[in-house]
Design a protein around this motif. Structure first.
Motif, mmCIF file in Angstrom:
data_model
loop_
_atom_site.group_PDB
_atom_site.id
_atom_site.type_symbol
_atom_site.label_atom_id
_atom_site.label_comp_id
_atom_site.label_asym_id
_atom_site.label_seq_id
_atom_site.Cartn_x
_atom_site.Cartn_y
_atom_site.Cartn_z
ATOM 1 N N LEU A 139 0.813 -1.209 0.000
ATOM 2 C CA LEU A 139 0.000 0.000 0.000
ATOM 3 C C LEU A 139 0.850 1.265 0.000
ATOM 4 O O LEU A 139 0.703 2.145 -0.861
ATOM 5 N N PHE A 140 1.758 1.361 0.963
ATOM 6 C CA PHE A 140 2.598 2.549 1.049
ATOM 7 C C PHE A 140 3.603 2.591 -0.092
ATOM 8 O O PHE A 140 4.000 3.670 -0.533
ATOM 9 N N GLY A 141 4.002 1.423 -0.584
ATOM 10 C CA GLY A 141 4.870 1.398 -1.759
ATOM 11 C C GLY A 141 4.190 1.994 -2.972
ATOM 12 O O GLY A 141 4.804 2.739 -3.749
ATOM 13 N N ALA A 142 2.896 1.686 -3.142
ATOM 14 C CA ALA A 142 2.150 2.243 -4.272
ATOM 15 C C ALA A 142 2.008 3.748 -4.141
ATOM 16 O O ALA A 142 2.172 4.495 -5.111
ATOM 17 N N TYR A 143 1.712 4.225 -2.948
ATOM 18 C CA TYR A 143 1.482 5.650 -2.760
ATOM 19 C C TYR A 143 2.749 6.486 -2.842
ATOM 20 O O TYR A 143 2.688 7.683 -3.113
ATOM 21 N N THR A 144 3.889 5.887 -2.613
ATOM 22 C CA THR A 144 5.143 6.631 -2.737
ATOM 23 C C THR A 144 5.865 6.328 -4.043
ATOM 24 O O THR A 144 6.981 6.782 -4.244
ATOM 25 N N PHE A 175 5.507 3.140 8.580
ATOM 26 C CA PHE A 175 5.402 3.645 7.214
ATOM 27 C C PHE A 175 4.851 5.077 7.280
ATOM 28 O O PHE A 175 3.977 5.365 8.096
ATOM 29 N N ALA A 176 5.332 5.959 6.405
ATOM 30 C CA ALA A 176 4.796 7.323 6.409
ATOM 31 C C ALA A 176 5.108 8.043 5.103
ATOM 32 O O ALA A 176 6.149 7.811 4.479
ATOM 33 N N TYR A 177 4.200 8.905 4.694
ATOM 34 C CA TYR A 177 4.454 9.825 3.592
ATOM 35 C C TYR A 177 3.627 11.097 3.820
ATOM 36 O O TYR A 177 2.657 11.104 4.577
ATOM 37 N N THR A 178 4.045 12.161 3.151
ATOM 38 C CA THR A 178 3.343 13.440 3.204
ATOM 39 C C THR A 178 2.808 13.754 1.825
ATOM 40 O O THR A 178 3.510 13.594 0.818
ATOM 41 N N SER A 179 1.554 14.180 1.742
ATOM 42 C CA SER A 179 0.946 14.537 0.465
ATOM 43 C C SER A 179 0.477 15.993 0.518
ATOM 44 O O SER A 179 -0.033 16.449 1.536
ATOM 45 N N SER A 185 -8.869 26.437 -2.866
ATOM 46 C CA SER A 185 -8.716 27.349 -1.730
ATOM 47 C C SER A 185 -7.274 27.456 -1.253
ATOM 48 O O SER A 185 -6.973 28.232 -0.342
ATOM 49 N N GLY A 186 -6.373 26.694 -1.872
ATOM 50 C CA GLY A 186 -4.980 26.715 -1.470
ATOM 51 C C GLY A 186 -4.446 25.321 -1.210
ATOM 52 O O GLY A 186 -5.199 24.343 -1.176
ATOM 53 N N ALA A 187 -3.156 25.218 -1.014
ATOM 54 C CA ALA A 187 -2.536 23.914 -0.790
ATOM 55 C C ALA A 187 -2.848 23.400 0.609
ATOM 56 O O ALA A 187 -2.870 24.158 1.578
ATOM 57 N N GLN A 188 -3.112 22.092 0.710
ATOM 58 C CA GLN A 188 -3.287 21.440 2.003
ATOM 59 C C GLN A 188 -2.307 20.295 2.114
ATOM 60 O O GLN A 188 -2.222 19.444 1.223
ATOM 61 N N VAL A 189 -1.559 20.277 3.219
ATOM 62 C CA VAL A 189 -0.560 19.246 3.451
ATOM 63 C C VAL A 189 -1.118 18.240 4.450
ATOM 64 O O VAL A 189 -1.617 18.610 5.517
ATOM 65 N N LEU A 190 -1.049 16.977 4.095
ATOM 66 C CA LEU A 190 -1.516 15.889 4.951
ATOM 67 C C LEU A 190 -0.390 14.889 5.147
ATOM 68 O O LEU A 190 0.396 14.652 4.237
ATOM 69 N N LYS A 191 -0.334 14.309 6.323
ATOM 70 C CA LYS A 191 0.626 13.249 6.590
ATOM 71 C C LYS A 191 -0.136 11.968 6.869
ATOM 72 O O LYS A 191 -1.137 11.966 7.598
#
Length: 226
Positions: A139-144, A175-179, A185-191
């Protein structure tokens, strides 16, 4: 506390982003059976916990402290029907298998913070440790695997940038990534961060500072034998 319309909209998009991640999964083997010797019985793995056993392990307002408001849960039925991903083959394949149940059991909750647009969502998943490990890696491999892609929510295309993130030394695997979502309305950063401890995985998604602040507490609520 008041939750703004913009904040609700952003939370819906954040939930969609996390929901695509959680509900779509390839058919990875994940069972660990290939390591068994022909004439030796493999060691028994801990069985998955049921949803009823997971729910008390979720974060609560008391765990988080002042300023947090729990968001009323809604049914998952049809929640991600209008969400799709383009520009990343690994994620497109992930979405094609979205009807599959990813793990044996799941419990979830979410919060807004301090009358702002900051959000924190938590999901607990349980399965055999080898299944959790294999599928979380996939899962995290696909998203990164793609530094950028496009997520379409309804008719709105949203550009998403992804970067791997550092993880704390918690549990058995992390596992972790930031999107970064480019919204009108502007950029939103999610972890998005997941920690596996035995047969339970904790996943937090939301404002990076909130995810970093509360992951240790979330993992600490898991039973010692999990």
């Amino acid at each position: 506390m008041r939750i703004s319309t913009a904040g609700t909209r952003r939370w819906m998009l954040a939930t969609a982003l996390c929901g695509v991640l959680i509900t779509g999964c390839s058919n990875g083997s994940g069972g660990g059976g290939g390591d068994a010797k022909p004439q030796a019985k493999p060691a028994a793995e801990p069985k998955p916990l049921a949803e009823g056993a997971l729910r008390p392990l979720l974060l609560s307002q008391a765990d988080l402290g002042t300023g947090y408001v729990q968001v009323q849960e809604k049914s998952d039925s049809g929640k991600f029907d209008d969400v799709s991903v383009q520009g990343c083959s690994a994620l497109e394949k992930l979405g094609q298998s979205g009807d599959e149940t990813m793990f044996a059991a799941k419990a979830e909750t979410s919060f807004t913070y301090d009358d702002t647009d900051a959000t924190l969502g938590e999901e607990l998943h349980s399965d055999r440790p080898s299944v959790l490990s294999s599928k979380l890696r996939g899962l995290f491999g696909a998203y990164t695997s793609c530094p950028t892609y496009t997520m379409t929510a309804g008719t709105t295309p949203i550009e998403v940038k992804v970067a791997k993130s550092a993880t704390p030394e918690l549990g058995d695997e992390q596992f972790a990534y930031t999107s970064t979502m480019e919204l009108p309305s502007g950029a939103q950063v999610l972890k998005t961060m997941a920690v596996r401890k035995g047969n339970v995985a904790v996943m937090l998604v939301g404002a990076p500072a909130l995810v970093d602040r509360h992951m240790k507490t979330a993992v600490g609520k898991l039973p010692a034998g999990s």
